[in-house]
Design an enzyme around this catalytic site. Sequence first.
Site, PDB file in Angstrom:
ATOM      1  N   SER A 271       0.833  -1.200   0.000  1.00  0.00           N
ATOM      2  CA  SER A 271       0.000   0.000   0.000  1.00  0.00           C
ATOM      3  C   SER A 271       0.872   1.256   0.000  1.00  0.00           C
ATOM      4  O   SER A 271       1.680   1.439  -0.905  1.00  0.00           O
ATOM      5  CB  SER A 271      -0.947  -0.041   1.210  1.00  0.00           C
ATOM      6  OG  SER A 271      -1.979   0.902   1.100  1.00  0.00           O
ATOM      7  N   ASP A 328      -8.619  -4.820  -6.206  1.00  0.00           N
ATOM      8  CA  ASP A 328      -8.166  -3.886  -5.176  1.00  0.00           C
ATOM      9  C   ASP A 328      -8.234  -2.453  -5.710  1.00  0.00           C
ATOM     10  O   ASP A 328      -7.493  -2.084  -6.623  1.00  0.00           O
ATOM     11  CB  ASP A 328      -6.729  -4.241  -4.772  1.00  0.00           C
ATOM     12  CG  ASP A 328      -6.180  -3.332  -3.690  1.00  0.00           C
ATOM     13  OD1 ASP A 328      -6.920  -2.459  -3.195  1.00  0.00           O
ATOM     14  OD2 ASP A 328      -4.988  -3.508  -3.340  1.00  0.00           O
ATOM     15  N   HIS A 395      -7.608  -5.603  -0.318  1.00  0.00           N
ATOM     16  CA  HIS A 395      -6.375  -4.836  -0.218  1.00  0.00           C
ATOM     17  C   HIS A 395      -5.413  -5.394   0.822  1.00  0.00           C
ATOM     18  O   HIS A 395      -4.252  -5.006   0.849  1.00  0.00           O
ATOM     19  CB  HIS A 395      -6.700  -3.374   0.112  1.00  0.00           C
ATOM     20  CG  HIS A 395      -5.513  -2.472   0.141  1.00  0.00           C
ATOM     21  ND1 HIS A 395      -4.679  -2.302  -0.951  1.00  0.00           N
ATOM     22  CD2 HIS A 395      -5.000  -1.700   1.145  1.00  0.00           C
ATOM     23  CE1 HIS A 395      -3.708  -1.446  -0.627  1.00  0.00           C
ATOM     24  NE2 HIS A 395      -3.874  -1.075   0.629  1.00  0.00           N
TER      25      HIS A 395
END
Length: 431
Positions: A271, A328, A395
């Site tokens: 991320s 995602d 995610h």
Amino acid sequence: MRLAIGALRPCALPSSKSVVFTLSAAAAATTHPVRQSTRLSIANSWDHLKHSSLNSTTTRSAKLSKKWMEYQGSSDWEGLLDPLDDNLRSEILRYGGFVDSAYRSFDFDPASPSYATCRFSKNSLLDQAGFGGSGYRLTKNLRATCGVEMPRWIQRVPRWMSTRSSWIGYVAVCHDKDEIARLGRRDVVIAYRGTATCLEWVENLRATLTCLPQDVALQGCEPMVESGFLSLYTSRTTTCPSLQHMIREEIARVIRSYGDEPLSFTITGHSLGAALATLTAYDIASTFDRAPLVTVISFGGPRVGNQSFRCQLEKSGTKILRIVNSDDLITKVPGFVIDNKEVADKRAVQVAGLPSWLQKSMVDRAWAYAEVGKELRLSSKESPYLDKGNVATCHDLKTYLHLVNCFVSSTCPFRATAKVLRAQRRKKGHV
């Protein structure tokens, strides 16, 4: 809260051992439970990985040591991604373990006096985070500082809302002789966690592109990156140096210490950490002359920079492998993606699916991004063990590791489908 994804039995590979991943929901406010029938309670997923997915045979280890540069991307992973090579799969999962250790080591509790710091000492972090026996030794803790400051009129907000500097990851150097022999070189890992603090979320929202400072940008080019990511990388306080300063200082020390050996830098993150990994790779390649091979293994990363940024990464020899879950949403932001990779003239930039007047507006407003490196595309929809409609689950780092472990190829995206595919081939008269 931790949710078990389940025990997965590979049906396309000879090994019958199961691999178990736990789904971390520490950074997500809401996470739906996966299927009740597949929920298991386990304390540590690394031991399962180490003994099943990783180092399964001496032959594979020997292949890795002889061709380590190929597995680090020297040939852009040609022929290794589809189908996914087992050595590469093991390496991706191993580097994912470093990122998982960063998450496990971070204090997420806003009520804790040690909030936003590392919960473990430098000498014990990998062991206490469940990554003992990796053969690496932690050499540097890393902190990131947000450039955004809270307005004075709201200075009385809780500390968890106003924390500017927080522990973001670490540098670890392979020191075990057997592991160095298996890898074929001494590997240096830089591992980053994802977004955790309030101000980090604010930085994520600063999504327009901004020019890199002169000490980072190469002469004669105009690389631009997302404003918030650059802020986290370069900002500092009177008591905390910037993440950029820490990285440069530690990389210089490592090169002085081990520069005469076969050496690699592997930067990995999830991320926000994936974005910082890309910035770190660019900085190392542009700062250090004759730097060793720099490779990024990123999980669920957002877009980072413009086309010039991508071009400079490619010219520097930096290798980037983006692990992307097509379900995602984070991997689809920010901005718009440039459609034509061969374009060099800003006026000729094409933004996918938009009319020409809006394309020009996006470029002028610095919203035209470009994807970097090579992509390994996966999909949550292919797994029978995942909640398909849960954005947070799509995610999550554990979801990515689960999908990597079970991916076979574009024609067989999940191992559980391999038997079905073989049966269909037999019916059609194929072997």
